[in-house]
Write an enzyme that holds these catalytic residues in place. Structure first.
Site, PDB file in Angstrom:
ATOM      1  N   ASP A  37       0.829  -1.213   0.000  1.00 39.72           N
ATOM      2  CA  ASP A  37       0.000   0.000   0.000  1.00 39.72           C
ATOM      3  C   ASP A  37       0.863   1.264   0.000  1.00 39.72           C
ATOM      4  O   ASP A  37       0.439   2.315   0.443  1.00 39.72           O
ATOM      5  CB  ASP A  37      -0.937  -0.006   1.212  1.00 39.72           C
ATOM      6  N   HIS A 241      23.344   2.931 -18.852  1.00 37.34           N
ATOM      7  CA  HIS A 241      22.294   3.242 -17.878  1.00 37.34           C
ATOM      8  C   HIS A 241      22.548   2.557 -16.538  1.00 37.34           C
ATOM      9  O   HIS A 241      21.636   2.068 -15.894  1.00 37.34           O
ATOM     10  CB  HIS A 241      20.916   2.843 -18.427  1.00 37.34           C
ATOM     11  N   ASP A 258      26.413  10.799 -14.005  1.00 40.95           N
ATOM     12  CA  ASP A 258      25.373  11.431 -14.826  1.00 40.95           C
ATOM     13  C   ASP A 258      24.204  11.684 -13.884  1.00 40.95           C
ATOM     14  O   ASP A 258      23.497  10.743 -13.484  1.00 40.95           O
ATOM     15  CB  ASP A 258      24.987  10.486 -15.977  1.00 40.95           C
ATOM     16  N   ASP A 269      20.582  17.962 -16.684  1.00 39.77           N
ATOM     17  CA  ASP A 269      21.139  16.672 -17.094  1.00 39.77           C
ATOM     18  C   ASP A 269      22.627  16.876 -17.358  1.00 39.77           C
ATOM     19  O   ASP A 269      22.998  17.430 -18.392  1.00 39.77           O
ATOM     20  CB  ASP A 269      20.391  16.200 -18.355  1.00 39.77           C
ATOM     21  N   HIS A 348      25.546   5.993 -28.630  1.00 34.27           N
ATOM     22  CA  HIS A 348      24.302   6.741 -28.398  1.00 34.27           C
ATOM     23  C   HIS A 348      24.347   8.039 -29.183  1.00 34.27           C
ATOM     24  O   HIS A 348      25.370   8.364 -29.791  1.00 34.27           O
ATOM     25  CB  HIS A 348      24.075   6.967 -26.901  1.00 34.27           C
ATOM     26  N   HIS A 352      19.578  15.425 -26.680  1.00 39.36           N
ATOM     27  CA  HIS A 352      18.114  15.349 -26.688  1.00 39.36           C
ATOM     28  C   HIS A 352      17.581  16.656 -26.131  1.00 39.36           C
ATOM     29  O   HIS A 352      18.289  17.364 -25.407  1.00 39.36           O
ATOM     30  CB  HIS A 352      17.635  14.149 -25.847  1.00 39.36           C
ATOM     31  N   HIS A 359      14.190  13.846 -21.078  1.00 36.02           N
ATOM     32  CA  HIS A 359      14.136  13.661 -22.536  1.00 36.02           C
ATOM     33  C   HIS A 359      12.865  14.375 -22.957  1.00 36.02           C
ATOM     34  O   HIS A 359      11.778  13.804 -22.944  1.00 36.02           O
ATOM     35  CB  HIS A 359      14.104  12.175 -22.912  1.00 36.02           C
ATOM     36  N   GLU A 385      26.217  15.527 -25.357  1.00 35.51           N
ATOM     37  CA  GLU A 385      26.778  14.509 -24.475  1.00 35.51           C
ATOM     38  C   GLU A 385      27.486  13.377 -25.196  1.00 35.51           C
ATOM     39  O   GLU A 385      27.107  12.208 -25.074  1.00 35.51           O
ATOM     40  CB  GLU A 385      25.671  13.924 -23.598  1.00 35.51           C
ATOM     41  N   TYR A 389      33.345   4.746 -24.886  1.00 33.40           N
ATOM     42  CA  TYR A 389      33.254   3.637 -23.934  1.00 33.40           C
ATOM     43  C   TYR A 389      34.009   2.461 -24.546  1.00 33.40           C
ATOM     44  O   TYR A 389      33.563   1.908 -25.553  1.00 33.40           O
ATOM     45  CB  TYR A 389      31.788   3.254 -23.682  1.00 33.40           C
ATOM     46  N   ARG A 407      31.986  10.142 -20.544  1.00 27.91           N
ATOM     47  CA  ARG A 407      30.953  10.982 -21.183  1.00 27.91           C
ATOM     48  C   ARG A 407      31.058  12.366 -20.562  1.00 27.91           C
ATOM     49  O   ARG A 407      31.344  12.495 -19.365  1.00 27.91           O
ATOM     50  CB  ARG A 407      29.552  10.388 -20.983  1.00 27.91           C
ATOM     51  N   GLU A 409      28.653  15.816 -20.521  1.00 32.82           N
ATOM     52  CA  GLU A 409      27.316  16.266 -20.919  1.00 32.82           C
ATOM     53  C   GLU A 409      26.998  17.627 -20.315  1.00 32.82           C
ATOM     54  O   GLU A 409      27.093  17.824 -19.103  1.00 32.82           O
ATOM     55  CB  GLU A 409      26.260  15.254 -20.437  1.00 32.82           C
TER      56      GLU A 409
HETATM   57  N1  GLY Z   1      20.657  11.117 -18.080  1.00 32.97           N
HETATM   58  C1  GLY Z   1      19.982  10.662 -19.219  1.00 32.97           C
HETATM   59  C2  GLY Z   1      20.626  11.106 -20.419  1.00 32.97           C
HETATM   60  O1  GLY Z   1      21.729  11.591 -20.392  1.00 32.97           O
HETATM   61  O2  GLY Z   1      20.032  11.069 -21.470  1.00 32.97           O
HETATM   62 MN    MN Z   2      21.160  13.423 -21.443  1.00 33.34          MN
HETATM   63 MN    MN Z   3      22.583  12.488 -18.654  1.00 30.81          MN
END
Ligand code: GLY
Ligand code: MN
Ligand code: MN
Length: 439
Positions: A37, A241, A258, A269, A348, A352, A359, A385, A389, A407, A409
């Site tokens: 619950d 992720h 991240d 982000d 990737h 975005h 996103h 970003e 890798y 990365r 970003e």
């Molecule tokens: N943190 C999600 C991305 O970088 O898209």
């Molecule tokens: Mn991002």
């Molecule tokens: Mn990110």
């Protein structure tokens, strides 16, 4: 803080596009059970939030352009003393009108009685398709009720139109008030990253850096992380992720974080990658410099009139050239790009849209998947970003490169004068990172 007039302007802008004799329906997000619950913390549907600011679950907004008795209606929970003692105060009908400027408001329990009458006789019904499955089923029921009355003159709408693209296009262009909130989210998040860099040392667990970051978010009044924070050290930085964040940070690891907060609904982000012991190794630095150069090249292109994919193409070029120069790829650059050889290392896209959702809403192409990427325009906010890798099991490269994940970003506002980086409060130059970690 957004004002009532900001929300009113948005509703008017949307209603002007809906046209006369139409009706738009926007349900609230549904509460999600976590265990037995106990529920996840509620987060309002971004579209409903965008148009009304109404924060509660079990609510629904109706926009009826030109309706004499009121164009903007809210359905919400009624006040309930016992429930409010347990779960906190509710706006109720009076609050929906007084605090959220609804022309009229009704109990959510009266939807079955009132909504079919509002829909009946409208030519067009706007509703975000594929998003609220349970509600869509109820809507079908109401439309069925209206159809059953056809011989008495009742008319179901001739068209049901997807509302989401109209709102997405509005949400893509940020107003000054929204940019101020995005800047605040960016500033808090940048400070949090600095804090984690200062604290980091070998022997800590990844979750301890996550705790530092999220402590700062909460300390600054940000409701929550805008997405699950990623803190990956060593080879875990290669898991795009990764959210377990439960391993020990070793001497010689790079740490990829991240993380970004959500401040008054708006997301930041940010990704930074830094050496756990405060000093980049030769291999780490060499790959880091490539990602940084790729990111700077991509940001430089974030200008009105450039196509959305151009920053990505710039990143791909710099990364391919860099990997070839270091011997991780072999061949000529154009050929390598054509084959997509870089995808083993950079799998990737470069960014975005960013806004209420991390996103965020907004099309990247205007006429379907085969059409060209749209142009960047002032008021859009995108992340940039790129990353490299080197998977730990990559047998194509010398062992010394394996397991390095990087990365970088930032969040970038497109302006007439060029790119504005909202997240510059946390360093990304290797020497500056090392200096901050020493301090
Ligand atoms: N943190 C999600 C991305 O970088 O898209
Ligand atoms: Mn991002
Ligand atoms: Mn990110």
């Amino acid at each position: 803080m957004l004002k009532k007039s900001d929300y009113r302007k948005r509703r008017q802008q949307l209603m002007a596009q809906l046209g006369p004799n139409s009706l738009a329906i926007l349900p609230a997000a549904t509460e999600q059970l976590r265990s037995r619950d106990t529920y996840y913390r509620f987060r309002q549907d971004s579209d409903l939030s965008y148009l009304t600011g109404f924060p509660e679950p079990q609510a629904l907004a109706v926009l009826a352009p030109g309706r004499q008795a009121g164009e903007y209606l809210l359905f919400c929970r009624e006040r309930d003393r016992t429930q409010e003692i347990w779960d906190g105060s509710r706006q109720g009908i009076a609050g929906a009108i007084a605090n959220f400027a609804a022309d009229d408001a009704f109990p959510i329990d009266s939807l079955d009685d009132i909504l079919p009458g509002l829909i009946e006789g409208r030519e067009r019904l706007y509703f975000s398709m594929g998003k609220h499955a349970d509600f869509a089923q109820r809507l079908t029921g109401w439309l069925g009720q209206i159809r059953a009355q056809v011989r008495r003159g009742a008319a179901p709408p001739g068209e049901i139109v997807n509302l989401e693209p109209l709102l997405a296009e509005m949400r893509l262009f940020k107003t000054a008030a929204e940019i101020a909130l995005l800047r605040r989210a960016a500033k808090i998040s940048a400070e949090a990253h600095c804090r984690a860099m200062r604290r980091c040392r070998p022997g800590l667990y990844e979750y301890q850096l996550q705790a530092d970051i999220e402590h700062h978010f909460a300390d600054c009044g940000a409701a929550a992380p805008a997405y699950n924070s990623i803190v990956g050290a060593g080879p875990r930085a290669c898991v795009l992720h990764y959210i377990d964040n439960d391993a020990r940070i070793a001497d010689g690891d790079l740490v990829l974080i991240d993380a970004g907060c959500e401040y008054q609904g708006y997301a930041a982000d940010i990704t930074r990658t830094f050496p756990a012991n405060g000093r980049f190794s030769g291999e780490q630095r060499a790959l880091y410099q490539i990602v940084l150069a790729a990111q700077q090249a991509a940001i430089e292109i974030c200008r009105p009139g450039r196509r959305y994919d151009e920053p990505h193409l710039a990143s791909v070029w710099v990364i391919t050239q860099g990997l070839r120069d270091l011997g991780l790829l072999a061949g000529d650059i154009d050929g390598l790009i054509e084959q997509g050889a870089y995808k083993d290392f950079f799998m990737h896209s470069t960014g975005h849209w960013l806004g209420l959702d991390v996103h965020d809403a907004g099309d990247y192409k205007l006429d379907g998947a085969d059409s060209p990427w749209r142009d960047l325009e002032p008021g859009m906010v995108t992340t940039i970003e790129p990353g490299i890798y080197v998977q730990p099991d990559n047998q194509q490269v010398a062992a010394r490169w394996r397991g390095i994940g990087i990365r970088i970003e930032d969040d970038v506002l497109i302006t007439a004068k060029g790119p504005q980086v909202l997240t510059s409060g946390v360093p990304k130059d290797p020497a500056e990172i090392e200096a901050l970690m020493r301090a």
